[in-house]
Scaffold this motif. Structure first.
Motif, short mmCIF file in Angstrom:
data_model
loop_
_atom_site.label_atom_id
_atom_site.label_comp_id
_atom_site.label_asym_id
_atom_site.label_seq_id
_atom_site.Cartn_x
_atom_site.Cartn_y
_atom_site.Cartn_z
N THR A 9 -0.64 16.49 -12.28
CA THR A 9 -0.32 15.71 -11.29
C THR A 9 -0.71 14.25 -11.26
N ARG A 36 4.49 11.19 -6.66
CA ARG A 36 4.89 11.17 -5.16
C ARG A 36 6.25 10.65 -5.37
N ASN A 37 6.77 9.82 -6.41
CA ASN A 37 7.98 9.08 -6.42
C ASN A 37 8.24 9.28 -7.79
N THR A 54 8.80 16.06 -7.79
CA THR A 54 8.29 15.23 -6.49
C THR A 54 7.10 16.06 -6.23
N ASP A 56 3.63 15.26 -3.47
CA ASP A 56 2.46 14.72 -2.90
C ASP A 56 1.66 15.86 -2.85
N ASN A 59 1.29 17.46 0.54
CA ASN A 59 2.27 17.76 1.32
C ASN A 59 2.58 19.27 0.80
N GLU A 62 6.17 20.26 -0.32
CA GLU A 62 6.26 19.67 -1.71
C GLU A 62 5.48 20.70 -2.76
N THR A 107 -6.42 13.44 -0.31
CA THR A 107 -6.08 13.13 -1.60
C THR A 107 -6.65 13.56 -2.82
#
Length: 277
Positions: A9, A36-37, A54, A56, A59, A62, A107
């Motif tokens: 990650t 995330r992007n 992708t 996050d 999320n 995701e 996070t």
């Protein structure tokens, strides 16, 4: 097809995650690099055996999609999960915005826990490894870093407890206690400002400079760090690995004088963990 797989990650360009992904790729691993992007993973784009996803870590949708993608590609296993994604933060305790701090913990703590839980069936099936990139910051009380340090120490305590709980299933847990590595983590504070009524307003420039890494501390090149860390990860052993400039000095202070094996035996005694093997 590569024989071993790894999901990492926080692989945006210029950071630790990207360097780890590149190092694993060079060694022939099947790499799932996430951010995330995906547009911010240009350094990894088009590399053989690298899949950009992708993700996050806060999320849940995701996370589920990432798990499905890995399972399809590997047949339902994952050898290494590396929880690297994190958010840097500098703020005096009295100036903290509680809602922003909740996002920080989402996070740095709850996100890694969520992705670990979601991918655990794949890692356990592979008898693989969970890896957590933590921070020396969790071992001190440096001004302006209180909540960040608390978040990094929190996920390390969770990881160290997980180490006991998955050991009976042949799974290892490694914590990479990191200090002073070159990354883009120091580039996010160009607009740093304290509230106008802050007790620390008159030293705002000093705090901002430290947030940007302008503290006179040398930092290890990211590629050098990644090489040593990947060497350690692929050993498949559990415990802490202290790395980065000055990390060994801090390790010396914090390493228990009692052998780790003795501490571990006491920790699991009577918990039932020792009966699962």
């Amino acid at each position: 097809m590569p024989s071993e797989s790894v999901l990492i990650t926080g692989c945006s360009d210029g950071g630790i995650g990207s360097a780890l992904a590149f190092t694993f790729q060079q060694r022939g691993f099947q790499v799932f690099a996430t951010a995330r992007n995906t547009a911010k993973m240009s350094e990894l784009k088009n590399l053989a055996n690298v899949t950009l996803l992708t993700l996050d870590v806060t999320n849940s949708e995701e996370i589920g999609e990432a798990v499905d993608a890995v399972a399809r590609a590997t047949g339902g296993t994952l050898d290494y999960l590396i929880n690297n994604a994190g958010q840097n933060h500098f703020r005096p305790i009295l100036d903290e915005n509680i809602e922003e701090t909740k996002d920080l913990f989402s996070t740095n703590v709850w996100g890694p826990l969520a992705i670990t839980q979601a991918l655990s069936p794949l890692v356990i099936k592979a008898k693989g490894s969970f890896v957590f990139v933590t921070s020396i910051a969790g071992y001190g009380n440096t001004p302006w870093m209180g909540t960040y340090s608390a978040s990094k120490r929190s996920i390390e305590i969770i990881a160290d407890t997980l180490r006991h709980e998955v050991q009976p299933f042949g799974v290892s847990v490694k914590m990479i206690v990191t200090r002073a590595v070159i990354s883009k983590g120091q580039t996010y504070f160009g607009d740093f400002a304290l509230p106008e009524n802050s007790l620390y307003k008159r030293i705002e420039n000093t705090i901002a400079a430290r947030a940007r890494g302008e503290d006179g501390i040398t930092r290890m090149p990211t590629a050098e760090y990644a090489t040593a860390v990947v060497d350690e990860i692929v050993k498949g052993t559990s415990g802490k690995f202290w790395y980065g400039d000055y990390a060994k000095e801090v390790e010396h202070v914090w390493t228990p004088k009692v052998p780790q094996e003795m501490l571990d035996a006491g920790a699991v005694q009577g918990t039932g963990v020792d009966s699962l093997g």
